[in-house]
Design a protein around this motif. Structure first.
Motif, mmCIF file in Angstrom:
data_model
loop_
_atom_site.group_PDB
_atom_site.id
_atom_site.type_symbol
_atom_site.label_atom_id
_atom_site.label_comp_id
_atom_site.label_asym_id
_atom_site.label_seq_id
_atom_site.Cartn_x
_atom_site.Cartn_y
_atom_site.Cartn_z
ATOM 1 N N LYS B 14 101.312 88.321 75.492
ATOM 2 C CA LYS B 14 102.330 87.846 76.441
ATOM 3 C C LYS B 14 103.008 86.553 75.991
ATOM 4 O O LYS B 14 104.006 86.135 76.582
ATOM 5 N N CYS B 15 102.460 85.907 74.961
ATOM 6 C CA CYS B 15 103.064 84.669 74.457
ATOM 7 C C CYS B 15 104.396 85.009 73.796
ATOM 8 O O CYS B 15 104.501 85.975 73.055
ATOM 9 N N LYS B 16 105.428 84.208 74.102
ATOM 10 C CA LYS B 16 106.754 84.459 73.519
ATOM 11 C C LYS B 16 107.088 83.492 72.386
ATOM 12 O O LYS B 16 108.237 83.425 71.940
ATOM 13 N N GLY B 17 106.110 82.715 71.962
ATOM 14 C CA GLY B 17 106.323 81.845 70.803
ATOM 15 C C GLY B 17 107.396 80.794 70.990
ATOM 16 O O GLY B 17 108.057 80.395 70.030
ATOM 17 N N CYS B 18 107.559 80.300 72.227
ATOM 18 C CA CYS B 18 108.641 79.341 72.487
ATOM 19 C C CYS B 18 108.308 77.937 71.986
ATOM 20 O O CYS B 18 109.191 77.107 71.819
ATOM 21 N N ALA B 19 107.015 77.653 71.812
ATOM 22 C CA ALA B 19 106.540 76.362 71.286
ATOM 23 C C ALA B 19 106.694 75.187 72.246
ATOM 24 O O ALA B 19 106.483 74.037 71.861
ATOM 25 N N VAL B 20 107.053 75.460 73.486
ATOM 26 C CA VAL B 20 107.156 74.373 74.459
ATOM 27 C C VAL B 20 105.776 73.719 74.648
ATOM 28 O O VAL B 20 105.653 72.489 74.730
ATOM 29 N N CYS B 21 104.725 74.542 74.640
ATOM 30 C CA CYS B 21 103.359 74.013 74.775
ATOM 31 C C CYS B 21 102.998 73.128 73.587
ATOM 32 O O CYS B 21 102.405 72.062 73.741
ATOM 33 N N VAL B 22 103.393 73.578 72.393
ATOM 34 C CA VAL B 22 103.086 72.827 71.166
ATOM 35 C C VAL B 22 103.682 71.418 71.257
ATOM 36 O O VAL B 22 103.051 70.429 70.878
ATOM 37 N N TYR B 43 102.672 83.946 67.936
ATOM 38 C CA TYR B 43 101.983 83.395 69.108
ATOM 39 C C TYR B 43 101.218 82.120 68.761
ATOM 40 O O TYR B 43 101.003 81.799 67.591
ATOM 41 N N VAL B 44 100.826 81.429 69.829
ATOM 42 C CA VAL B 44 100.180 80.127 69.654
ATOM 43 C C VAL B 44 98.720 80.270 69.224
ATOM 44 O O VAL B 44 98.005 81.133 69.731
ATOM 45 N N VAL B 45 98.315 79.445 68.289
ATOM 46 C CA VAL B 45 96.914 79.418 67.853
ATOM 47 C C VAL B 45 96.393 77.974 67.874
ATOM 48 O O VAL B 45 97.174 77.031 67.826
ATOM 49 N N VAL B 61 103.193 73.641 81.214
ATOM 50 C CA VAL B 61 104.601 73.830 80.839
ATOM 51 C C VAL B 61 104.885 75.228 80.307
ATOM 52 O O VAL B 61 106.031 75.551 80.004
ATOM 53 N N CYS B 62 103.877 76.067 80.181
ATOM 54 C CA CYS B 62 104.108 77.424 79.645
ATOM 55 C C CYS B 62 104.833 78.272 80.682
ATOM 56 O O CYS B 62 104.278 78.588 81.732
ATOM 57 N N PRO B 63 106.076 78.675 80.393
ATOM 58 C CA PRO B 63 106.846 79.424 81.387
ATOM 59 C C PRO B 63 106.237 80.781 81.701
ATOM 60 O O PRO B 63 106.465 81.330 82.777
ATOM 61 N N SER B 65 102.958 81.524 81.744
ATOM 62 C CA SER B 65 101.591 81.402 82.296
ATOM 63 C C SER B 65 100.557 82.149 81.455
ATOM 64 O O SER B 65 99.744 82.896 81.991
ATOM 65 N N VAL B 66 100.611 81.993 80.152
ATOM 66 C CA VAL B 66 99.698 82.769 79.301
ATOM 67 C C VAL B 66 98.510 81.958 78.785
ATOM 68 O O VAL B 66 97.695 82.484 78.051
ATOM 69 N N ILE B 67 98.412 80.678 79.185
ATOM 70 C CA ILE B 67 97.308 79.854 78.686
ATOM 71 C C ILE B 67 96.277 79.594 79.785
ATOM 72 O O ILE B 67 96.639 79.191 80.895
ATOM 73 N N THR B 68 95.012 79.837 79.471
ATOM 74 C CA THR B 68 93.902 79.463 80.356
ATOM 75 C C THR B 68 93.178 78.301 79.688
ATOM 76 O O THR B 68 92.978 78.316 78.467
HETATM 77 S S1 SF4 Z 1 104.518 77.855 76.084
HETATM 78 FE FE1 SF4 Z 1 103.460 79.790 76.516
HETATM 79 S S2 SF4 Z 1 104.844 81.415 75.801
HETATM 80 FE FE2 SF4 Z 1 105.557 79.484 74.892
HETATM 81 S S3 SF4 Z 1 104.511 79.400 72.887
HETATM 82 FE FE3 SF4 Z 1 103.198 78.304 74.332
HETATM 83 S S4 SF4 Z 1 101.748 79.837 75.073
HETATM 84 FE FE4 SF4 Z 1 103.437 80.952 74.102
#
Ligand code: SF4
Ligand code: TPP
Ligand code: SF4
Ligand code: SF4
Lengths: 253, 75
Positions: B14-22, B43-45, B61-63, B65-68
């Motif tokens: 479900k991660c869209k690789g937007c990198a906002v979390c990074v 995807y994020v690692v 900030v993950c739009p 909601s894929v991070i626990t």
């Molecule tokens: S913010 Fe969410 S969707 Fe975007 S890269 Fe990070 S985990 Fe993936």
């Protein structure tokens, strides 16, 4: 090495219960998803799951009802505050809120927006200001910044041709029936916390029938802006925040 | 000395690789990986799980909601 086990007693954050398992159709990094998440968390925390009705707009968030598991009505373009007016008057004990973009709320829906504020309806208006028409391919919106390039202002918004951006928050704050006006963002964890606090206050006002609450979220549309999601957040902080400064504009709650 | 440690679980499909979390991680322990998910998103690692403090900023900030996020205090 100390290892944190991924078990429930160690869990501190997860997808809100009221966010459905549907994959959101939004572009990667779009602010809409983050705002949805805050709304879903609050409705759960405030115990309003069966006592909330939301109105979705026309715009990218037209399908918001697929993502937040509460009751929804989908309004014709710009008409969400009119539908919300009827809902709240018929069911005064409910939380009633609209969720609208700038094209929906500040262009085609100007009359409905202004008159619901004039009447001081006991609703919440959540206004996603991304300064562009996202859904239709990035045309100029009323809130597009001077000089901002869009599909319909390829050389930048020119005030002689396209007029000036207008500030819905300031207009809302002028109305006596409007109790609470605030401008927030969701680009950083601290901003998400502040936005959540603001929406909570707005929801309490609607439940308590204390007049209209207007929560503007200064947001990104990275597809329309033609920037990466992370660069969009930077661009927003640099260019949108000076025009649309964050904070409370009115708080009579 | 007590030490707070965290870790995250990413719903990689479900991660869209937007990198906002990074961009918001204070300890720089996450990044977009080289592999892609079924939708073609990188995807994020986690890079260095040991440095995660479990602040949950990434998840907030993950739009999508894929991070626990998990956190534990070690004495
Ligand atoms: S913010 Fe969410 S969707 Fe975007 S890269 Fe990070 S985990 Fe993936
Ligand atoms: C009556 C009517 N006029 C025009 C349209 C085309 N239209 C669809 S969405 C939209 C604007 C959406 O922009 P905004 O409200 O800013 O939302 P965003 O997509 O950026 O979230 C327009 C003009 C329509 N669907 N219906
Ligand atoms: S077009 Fe813009 S507002 Fe619409 S989903 Fe994509 S980024 Fe979000
Ligand atoms: S919980 Fe905090 S430290 Fe850990 S990955 Fe997320 S943002 Fe980084």
């Amino acid at each position: 090495m100390m290892k944190v086990e991924k078990i429930s007693e160690n869990m501190v954050y997860q997808k809100p219960r009221l966010i459905t398992n549907n994959t959101m159709h939004y572009c990667p990094g779009c602010s809409h998803g983050t705002v949805h998440k805050i709304v879903a968390e609050l409705i759960d925390e405030m115990g309003l799951e069966d006592n909330a009705v939301a109105v979705s707009p026309v715009g990218c968030s037209v399908l918001a009802y697929n993502y937040i598991d509460i009751d929804w009505v989908q309004a014709a373009h710009g008409r969400a505050p009119a539908i919300a007016t009827a809902l709240k008057r018929l069911m005064p004990d409910r939380l009633v809120f609209t969720y609208q973009g700038d094209g929906d709320l500040a262009a085609i829906g100007t009359a409905e927006t202004i008159h619901s504020l004039v009447r001081g309806e006991n609703i919440v208006i959540i206004f996603i200001n991304n300064a562009i028409y996202g859904m239709t391919g990035g045309q100029m919106a009323p809130t597009t910044l001077i000089g901002q390039k869009t599909a319909t202002t390829p050389y930048g918004r020119d005030t002689a041709l396209n007029g000036f951006p207008y500030k819905m928050g300031e207009i809302a704050a002028m109305m006596p029936g409007v109790t609470y006006v605030t401008r927030q963002s969701v680009d950083k964890p601290a901003a998400v916390r502040a936005a959540k606090k603001a929406i909570k206050k707005a929801f309490e006002n609607s439940i308590g029938c204390k007049g209209t609450s207007f929560v503007e979220i200064v947001a990104t549309c990275n597809s329309g802006w033609k920037l990466s999601p992370v660069a969009s957040n930077d661009w927003m902080r640099e260019n949108m925040f000076p025009e649309y400064p964050l904070g409370d504009l009115k708080n009579n709650g | 000395m007590a030490k707070i440690k965290g870790t995250i679980e990413v719903d990689i499909q479900k991660c869209k690789g937007c990198a906002v979390c990074v961009s918001v991680c204070p300890t720089k322990v996450i990044e977009l990986g080289a592999k892609v998910n079924d939708k073609g998103y990188n995807y994020v690692v986690m890079l260095n799980e040991d440095d995660c403090i479990g602040c949950a900023g990434c998840a907030m900030v993950c739009p999508d909601s894929v991070i626990t996020v998990y956190k534990k205090k070690f004495e």
